[in-house]
Design a protein around this motif. Structure first.
Motif, PDB file in Angstrom:
ATOM      1  N   PHE A   1      53.212 -14.246  24.964  1.00 51.71           N
ATOM      2  CA  PHE A   1      53.525 -13.594  23.697  1.00 51.71           C
ATOM      3  C   PHE A   1      53.336 -12.096  23.798  1.00 51.71           C
ATOM      4  CE2 PHE A   1      52.166 -11.906  19.580  1.00 51.71           C
ATOM      5  CZ  PHE A   1      53.324 -12.121  18.863  1.00 51.71           C
ATOM      6  N   ASP A   2      52.256 -11.655  24.463  1.00 48.21           N
ATOM      7  CA  ASP A   2      52.014 -10.232  24.623  1.00 48.21           C
ATOM      8  C   ASP A   2      53.141  -9.558  25.407  1.00 48.21           C
ATOM      9  OD1 ASP A   2      49.691 -10.336  23.158  1.00 48.21           O
ATOM     10  OD2 ASP A   2      48.378 -10.476  24.920  1.00 48.21           O
ATOM     11  N   ALA A   3      53.674 -10.231  26.438  1.00 39.57           N
ATOM     12  CA  ALA A   3      54.794  -9.684  27.206  1.00 39.57           C
ATOM     13  C   ALA A   3      56.034  -9.590  26.322  1.00 39.57           C
ATOM     14  CB  ALA A   3      55.068 -10.545  28.438  1.00 39.57           C
ATOM     15  N   TYR A   4      56.308 -10.638  25.563  1.00 36.26           N
ATOM     16  CA  TYR A   4      57.456 -10.636  24.644  1.00 36.26           C
ATOM     17  C   TYR A   4      57.310  -9.527  23.615  1.00 36.26           C
ATOM     18  CZ  TYR A   4      60.225 -12.005  20.603  1.00 36.26           C
ATOM     19  OH  TYR A   4      61.064 -12.002  19.529  1.00 36.26           O
TER      20      TYR A   4
ATOM     21  N   SER B   1      45.823  -7.145  21.903  1.00 34.78           N
ATOM     22  CA  SER B   1      46.205  -8.371  22.599  1.00 34.78           C
ATOM     23  C   SER B   1      45.934  -9.585  21.721  1.00 34.78           C
ATOM     24  CB  SER B   1      45.400  -8.496  23.898  1.00 34.78           C
ATOM     25  OG  SER B   1      45.667  -9.729  24.507  1.00 34.78           O
ATOM     26  N   SER B   2      46.861 -10.542  21.788  1.00 35.86           N
ATOM     27  CA  SER B   2      46.691 -11.763  21.011  1.00 35.86           C
ATOM     28  C   SER B   2      45.936 -12.816  21.813  1.00 35.86           C
ATOM     29  CB  SER B   2      48.050 -12.323  20.603  1.00 35.86           C
ATOM     30  OG  SER B   2      48.752 -12.765  21.757  1.00 35.86           O
ATOM     31  N   GLY B   3      45.818 -12.601  23.120  1.00 33.87           N
ATOM     32  CA  GLY B   3      45.177 -13.579  23.978  1.00 33.87           C
ATOM     33  C   GLY B   3      46.190 -14.463  24.697  1.00 33.87           C
TER      34      GLY B   3
ATOM     35  N   GLY C   1      36.765  -6.054  -6.551  1.00 26.50           N
ATOM     36  CA  GLY C   1      38.096  -6.578  -6.317  1.00 26.50           C
ATOM     37  C   GLY C   1      38.945  -5.656  -5.454  1.00 26.50           C
ATOM     38  N   ALA C   2      38.650  -4.359  -5.481  1.00 27.63           N
ATOM     39  CA  ALA C   2      39.460  -3.401  -4.736  1.00 27.63           C
ATOM     40  C   ALA C   2      39.288  -3.585  -3.237  1.00 27.63           C
ATOM     41  CB  ALA C   2      39.089  -1.979  -5.142  1.00 27.63           C
ATOM     42  N   LYS C   3      38.086  -3.921  -2.791  1.00 27.98           N
ATOM     43  CA  LYS C   3      37.866  -4.096  -1.359  1.00 27.98           C
ATOM     44  C   LYS C   3      38.618  -5.304  -0.826  1.00 27.98           C
ATOM     45  CE  LYS C   3      33.335  -1.945  -1.350  1.00 27.98           C
ATOM     46  NZ  LYS C   3      31.907  -2.147  -1.264  1.00 27.98           N
ATOM     47  N   ALA C   4      38.681  -6.353  -1.612  1.00 27.20           N
ATOM     48  CA  ALA C   4      39.347  -7.566  -1.159  1.00 27.20           C
ATOM     49  C   ALA C   4      40.857  -7.400  -1.127  1.00 27.20           C
ATOM     50  CB  ALA C   4      38.967  -8.731  -2.060  1.00 27.20           C
ATOM     51  N   SER C   5      41.403  -6.593  -2.043  1.00 23.16           N
ATOM     52  CA  SER C   5      42.852  -6.464  -2.105  1.00 23.16           C
ATOM     53  C   SER C   5      43.380  -5.247  -1.360  1.00 23.16           C
ATOM     54  CB  SER C   5      43.300  -6.410  -3.558  1.00 23.16           C
ATOM     55  OG  SER C   5      42.773  -5.243  -4.163  1.00 23.16           O
ATOM     56  N   ALA C   6      42.498  -4.464  -0.733  1.00 21.12           N
ATOM     57  CA  ALA C   6      42.943  -3.275  -0.008  1.00 21.12           C
ATOM     58  C   ALA C   6      43.736  -3.696   1.221  1.00 21.12           C
ATOM     59  CB  ALA C   6      41.740  -2.434   0.411  1.00 21.12           C
ATOM     60  N   PRO C   7      44.833  -2.970   1.498  1.00 20.82           N
ATOM     61  CA  PRO C   7      45.620  -3.334   2.671  1.00 20.82           C
ATOM     62  C   PRO C   7      44.811  -3.105   3.954  1.00 20.82           C
ATOM     63  CG  PRO C   7      46.454  -1.319   1.663  1.00 20.82           C
ATOM     64  CD  PRO C   7      45.385  -1.849   0.772  1.00 20.82           C
ATOM     65  N   ARG C   8      44.962  -4.037   4.856  1.00 17.70           N
ATOM     66  CA  ARG C   8      44.228  -4.003   6.105  1.00 17.70           C
ATOM     67  C   ARG C   8      45.111  -3.371   7.161  1.00 17.70           C
ATOM     68  NH1 ARG C   8      42.787  -8.348   9.926  1.00 17.70           N
ATOM     69  NH2 ARG C   8      44.678  -9.293   9.163  1.00 17.70           N
ATOM     70  N   SER C   9      44.541  -2.453   7.950  1.00 18.35           N
ATOM     71  CA  SER C   9      45.339  -1.859   9.018  1.00 18.35           C
ATOM     72  C   SER C   9      45.354  -2.819  10.203  1.00 18.35           C
ATOM     73  CB  SER C   9      44.766  -0.502   9.430  1.00 18.35           C
ATOM     74  OG  SER C   9      43.471  -0.669   9.958  1.00 18.35           O
ATOM     75  N   VAL C  10      46.506  -2.931  10.832  1.00 24.42           N
ATOM     76  CA  VAL C  10      46.686  -3.867  11.932  1.00 24.42           C
ATOM     77  C   VAL C  10      47.024  -3.072  13.180  1.00 24.42           C
ATOM     78  CG1 VAL C  10      48.062  -5.800  12.778  1.00 24.42           C
ATOM     79  CG2 VAL C  10      47.481  -5.649  10.366  1.00 24.42           C
TER      80      VAL C  10
END
Length: 138
Positions: A84-87, A78-80, A64-73
């Motif tokens: 949006f990327d310019a904004y 780039s979003s593609g 359960g710890a792996k699923a609830s661990a915060p993900r680094s962003v």
């Protein structure tokens, strides 16, 4: 060679009871494991300690710890979408400028406070020198 039938091994006794208990707790999730450990600590602390050791070494917490661990962003990824990327780039640049300005403002504020405190100290020091009686006699 003759074909042999394999039958599931059915165990009886305490081992079967422990296997059924483990399956029952697994079906109910990590909360059930924690509740069982707490109850075991309350009623028979060595059993609670053994259950806690089993949970740690068997990885009952890790699933359960792996699923609830915060993900680094990655903010700069780039979003593609070019618009949006310019904004996003403009907004992040503007926020960085505002943060730099605010940091500079706080620095000036601290300097002003320090100067005011020092000036107050010097004024108080000057007053105490003036009010001290003089022991010098000529």
């Amino acid at each position: 060679m003759s074909a042999t039938n394999t039958y599931p091994v059915t165990t009886t006794g305490p081992i079967a009871w422990l296997q059924r208990a483990e399956s029952w707790l697994d079906a109910r999730g990590r909360g059930a494991w924690i509740a069982a450990t707490v109850a075991a600590f309350i009623f028979v602390w060595p059993v609670g300690l053994a259950l806690l050791a089993y949970m740690v070494f068997a990885g009952k917490f890790a699933r359960g710890a792996k699923a609830s661990a915060p993900r680094s962003v990655n903010v700069m990824a780039s979003s593609g979408n070019q618009a949006f990327d310019a904004y996003k780039g403009d907004t992040l640049r503007r926020l960085q400028e505002e943060q730099d300005e605010f940091t500079a403002f706080l620095g000036r504020l601290r300097e002003a406070k320090d100067k005011a405190e020092f000036d107050q100290f010097m004024a108080d020091r000057g007053q105490t020198k003036d009010t001290e009686p003089s022991d010098k006699t000529a």
